[in-house]
Design a protein around this motif. Structure first.
Motif, PDB file in Angstrom:
ATOM      1  N   PHE A 193      31.282  -8.214  18.040  1.00 41.76           N
ATOM      2  CA  PHE A 193      31.225  -9.680  18.290  1.00 41.76           C
ATOM      3  C   PHE A 193      31.418 -10.279  19.952  1.00 41.76           C
ATOM      4  CE2 PHE A 193      33.197 -13.842  17.882  1.00 41.76           C
ATOM      5  CZ  PHE A 193      32.216 -14.621  17.253  1.00 41.76           C
ATOM      6  N   PHE A 194      32.240  -9.139  20.346  1.00 42.47           N
ATOM      7  CA  PHE A 194      32.523  -9.681  21.733  1.00 42.47           C
ATOM      8  C   PHE A 194      31.380 -10.295  22.727  1.00 42.47           C
ATOM      9  CE2 PHE A 194      34.009  -8.192  26.097  1.00 42.47           C
ATOM     10  CZ  PHE A 194      34.679  -9.210  26.061  1.00 42.47           C
ATOM     11  N   PRO A 195      30.197  -9.542  22.519  1.00 39.97           N
ATOM     12  CA  PRO A 195      29.038 -10.004  23.557  1.00 39.97           C
ATOM     13  C   PRO A 195      28.758 -11.493  23.479  1.00 39.97           C
ATOM     14  CG  PRO A 195      28.418  -7.793  22.708  1.00 39.97           C
ATOM     15  CD  PRO A 195      29.345  -8.534  22.052  1.00 39.97           C
ATOM     16  N   TYR A 196      29.108 -12.112  22.257  1.00 37.80           N
ATOM     17  CA  TYR A 196      28.836 -13.276  21.877  1.00 37.80           C
ATOM     18  C   TYR A 196      29.608 -14.323  22.754  1.00 37.80           C
ATOM     19  CZ  TYR A 196      28.313 -17.815  19.667  1.00 37.80           C
ATOM     20  OH  TYR A 196      27.915 -19.191  19.306  1.00 37.80           O
ATOM     21  N   ILE A 197      30.915 -14.135  22.770  1.00 40.84           N
ATOM     22  CA  ILE A 197      31.847 -14.925  23.284  1.00 40.84           C
ATOM     23  C   ILE A 197      31.731 -15.025  25.189  1.00 40.84           C
ATOM     24  CG2 ILE A 197      33.555 -14.777  21.573  1.00 40.84           C
ATOM     25  CD1 ILE A 197      35.079 -13.533  24.072  1.00 40.84           C
ATOM     26  N   THR A 198      31.029 -13.944  25.566  1.00 42.25           N
ATOM     27  CA  THR A 198      30.849 -14.104  27.137  1.00 42.25           C
ATOM     28  C   THR A 198      29.921 -14.926  27.528  1.00 42.25           C
ATOM     29  OG1 THR A 198      29.202 -12.296  26.827  1.00 42.25           O
ATOM     30  CG2 THR A 198      31.154 -11.448  27.027  1.00 42.25           C
ATOM     31  N   SER A 199      30.252 -15.385  28.752  1.00 42.63           N
ATOM     32  CA  SER A 199      29.432 -16.579  29.484  1.00 42.63           C
ATOM     33  C   SER A 199      28.049 -15.884  29.789  1.00 42.63           C
ATOM     34  CB  SER A 199      29.948 -16.975  30.425  1.00 42.63           C
ATOM     35  OG  SER A 199      29.762 -16.290  31.460  1.00 42.63           O
ATOM     36  N   ARG A 201      23.347 -10.176  22.744  1.00 40.81           N
ATOM     37  CA  ARG A 201      24.435 -11.297  22.919  1.00 40.81           C
ATOM     38  C   ARG A 201      24.620 -11.778  21.470  1.00 40.81           C
ATOM     39  NH1 ARG A 201      25.151 -16.610  24.241  1.00 40.81           N
ATOM     40  NH2 ARG A 201      27.134 -16.848  25.084  1.00 40.81           N
ATOM     41  N   ASN A 242      31.858 -21.439  28.669  1.00 44.61           N
ATOM     42  CA  ASN A 242      31.030 -20.768  28.990  1.00 44.61           C
ATOM     43  C   ASN A 242      29.883 -21.573  29.357  1.00 44.61           C
ATOM     44  OD1 ASN A 242      32.152 -18.375  28.515  1.00 44.61           O
ATOM     45  ND2 ASN A 242      31.476 -18.014  26.479  1.00 44.61           N
ATOM     46  N   LEU A 275      35.299 -13.991  32.907  1.00 47.01           N
ATOM     47  CA  LEU A 275      35.560 -13.783  31.479  1.00 47.01           C
ATOM     48  C   LEU A 275      36.701 -13.510  30.856  1.00 47.01           C
ATOM     49  CD1 LEU A 275      32.685 -10.763  30.906  1.00 47.01           C
ATOM     50  CD2 LEU A 275      32.570 -13.242  30.440  1.00 47.01           C
TER      51      LEU A 275
END
Lengths: 314, 303
Positions: free
Chosen positions: A132-138, A190, B235, B278
């Protein structure tokens, strides 16, 4: 749903008197006022900045309007221009290309991950978080990192491909042919975690007894997936497909940050064309015409998907 | 129907169902199952590693020297750790100011979105009045309209009111979204009406019921909405990109993007900036991960 009107303590005597009716009327009016008072603070902002612009986009598309002049009625002029604008066709084609890659890949990957992670495994929560982590990255950070990972000369991805024996690895974002695949790969990476969560929620609704019954009938893992999981997931799959589809037609940030539509116009997409024409160039009328096209495409696709869904349920 | 299909190829139904069905399907018994289990773990570990590799690479690169980022072959452990990247970056770019701006915007927008969203959701979920359902349909319908389709008229409105290049524009655009209303309403519908009816009999007004009963009951949903909104605002790139031209107003995302454009060759420093951009989101996410995922699962609608 039960009626929410405040229940009055029943009056045993009298029956439906005029006074009772008047009281009911008063209550209804009060309800209307109170109900609206709850919605109003949000509604004012929503109406002014979402509802009005949505309707405005439609109206503006029939006008000739740049940021300086006053709007003039132009009929279908903007749409005629659109028809002859090679940028529009390129953007449409690129958007379709992106969608054709992004939709099936995201669907398959996120469903696969959800099924794998729906099992009782030790540490499964850690794994879910990881995916899931990639989804919260900008998007900016994602774009930066992937642009570097995919850099044609000595980027890690091409180093790996060379290691695998591919002598002439792709130029990725510096190549007209490979820029779009690069965007698709990045976007699937993502988004998959997000749709995985939706699929995981859907999997909770598939009754465990069905798996048990299938197992008793001797169904293997693959058969259980095909005959129990997939049918049970149908509403979720439908919903997720609609969402991925609409999101892929409005792709914007990722392209803007990663390739800015280039090289050439190989990754120019519809929403970017709207941005360039409307906000950068101030051609409000023309940009709104492109907006309307984007909106119509999303609408048509959603309607088609709803139709298909209903037919398959019959 | 499907059971007959399945039964056809059932050669030997070896294992009878145990008492009490297990919650989830799972291979069971025998050495084959154990091997399968191990294979599954290996597969998942490899996939997870592959998914996280970009982050690992980013972290490692952020403490490298610029020339060591693109060495062939890749150095997974840098020869020398340049921790000072994390101190020098603050002097190169006004990163602290960008972070502060991002925090300010994200917190204000999150607060307003949660406040007006949960308030409106009460009207939609717990009150009955004519026009309610039609209005709600309007909210839902705009969630489905791509933002790009109406960003130009939005921009025109902001321009007319002289709000371009100010936080007011971004706050107004994102604080009154339909998404918060939708998410909170979904949750309110699961609260039994009997509770509010009892409160009404006790003489509470509708506002009192919202503030003293429904709101405290919906803490998990409020947390979900707050986290989703915060992360989305933090973001967000296009919003600030379109509306904020003044460098002093820039958010972290804009600052990072500009930094990349300006110092193209400083690969390590760019990675350092990415890590810093991040970090706050990661912290917020890890603190409230449960709510975050639940919020997505209950609505499935992107913010």
């Amino acid at each position: 749903m039960s009626a929410v009107a405040p229940p009055v303590t029943e009056q045993p005597s009298g029956g439906a008197s005029a006074a009772h009716q008047a009281a009911q009327k008063r209550r209804r009016r009060r309800n209307l006022l109170v109900g609206w008072s709850f919605i109003l603070p949000n509604f004012v902002g929503f109406a002014a900045l979402t509802l009005v612009p949505v309707i405005g986009a439609l109206a503006i598309s029939f006008t000739d309007w740049d940021s300086y002049s006053t709007p003039k009625w132009a009929g279908l002029d903007n749409f005629q221009r659109l028809w002859n604008d090679s940028n529009f066709w390129a953007a449409l084609q690129n958007t379709l290309y992106y969608a054709a890659g992004h939709i099936p890949l995201t669907l398959v990957v996120s469903l696969g991950l959800a099924v794998l992670l729906n099992q009782k495994l030790r540490g499964v929560h850690v794994l879910r978080t990881a995916f899931f982590f990639p989804y919260i990255t900008s998007l900016v950070a994602v774009a930066v990192v992937w642009n570097m990972l995919l850099s044609p000369e000595s980027g890690p991805v091409n180093q790996f491909l060379t290691f695998l024996g591919i002598d002439d690895p792709p130029g990725w974002t510096s190549s007209q042919d490979w820029a779009m695949p690069a965007l698709i790969i990045t976007s699937v990476w993502r988004d998959m975690g997000y749709y995985m969560v939706l699929f995981l929620a859907g999997l909770q609704t598939v009754p465990a007894e069905l798996y048990e019954a299938a197992r008793m009938d001797g169904a293997g893992a693959w058969q259980r997936f095909w005959h129990v999981t997939l049918p049970g997931l149908r509403p979720t799959t439908f919903f997720v497909t609609v969402m991925i589809t609409v999101s892929s037609f409005k792709v914007f940030d990722l392209v803007q940050v990663m390739t800015e539509g280039g090289p050439g116009r190989s990754t120019l997409v519809l929403s970017q064309l709207i941005f360039r024409e409307g906000i950068t160039q101030g051609r409000f009328g023309y940009a709104s015409a492109v907006s309307l096209m984007l909106f119509l495409i999303c609408l048509v696709i959603t309607v088609i998907q709803f139709r298909m869904q209903r037919r398959s349920e019959r | 129907m499907s059971t007959t299909v399945l039964r056809k190829d059932s050669t030997a139904p070896t294992d009878p169902a145990p008492a009490g069905p297990p919650a989830e399907p799972r291979a069971r018994g025998g050495a084959g199952a154990a091997v399968g289990q191990i294979a599954l773990y290996v597969l998942l570990a490899v996939v997870a590693l592959a998914v996280l590799l970009p982050f690992i690479w980013m972290l490692i690169s952020s403490v490298k020297d610029d020339r060591d980022v693109f060495t062939v072959p890749i150095q997974w452990i840098p020869e020398e750790f340049k921790w000072e990247n994390f101190t020098t970056i603050w002097t190169r770019v006004p990163f602290a100011a960008y972070l502060g701006n991002s925090f300010l915007l994200s917190i204000v927008i999150t607060f307003l979105q949660v406040l007006t969203g949960s308030f409106a959701a009460y009207g939609f979920a717990k009150m009955r009045f004519p026009g309610r359902d039609l209005l709600f349909t309007g909210y839902i319908a705009t969630i489905a309209v791509p933002w790009q389709a109406y960003m130009v008229p939005q921009y025109v409105i902001m321009q007319k009111f002289g709000l371009v290049n100010s936080y007011t524009s971004l706050i107004l655009l994102q604080a009154f979204g339909a998404f918060g209303v939708f998410l909170m309403r979904q949750f309110y519908l699961t609260i039994p009406d009997e509770i509010s009816e009892a409160a009404r009999l006790d003489g509470l007004t509708e506002y009192g019921i919202w503030a003293r009963i429904v709101l405290p009951l919906s803490k998990p949903a409020l947390a979900s909405l707050a986290l989703l909104t915060f992360v989305n605002t933090w973001n967000d790139y296009m919003g600030p990109f379109i509306y904020l031209t003044d460098n002093r107003l820039w958010t972290v995302q804009l600052g990072l993007r500009a930094f990349i454009g300006q110092y193209d060759a400083e690969s390590a420093m760019i990675m350092t900036g990415s890590v810093l951009s991040l970090a706050p989101v990661l912290a917020v996410f890890l603190l409230g991960q449960r709510y975050f995922v639940r919020g997505i699962a209950t609505t499935g609608v992107k913010g």
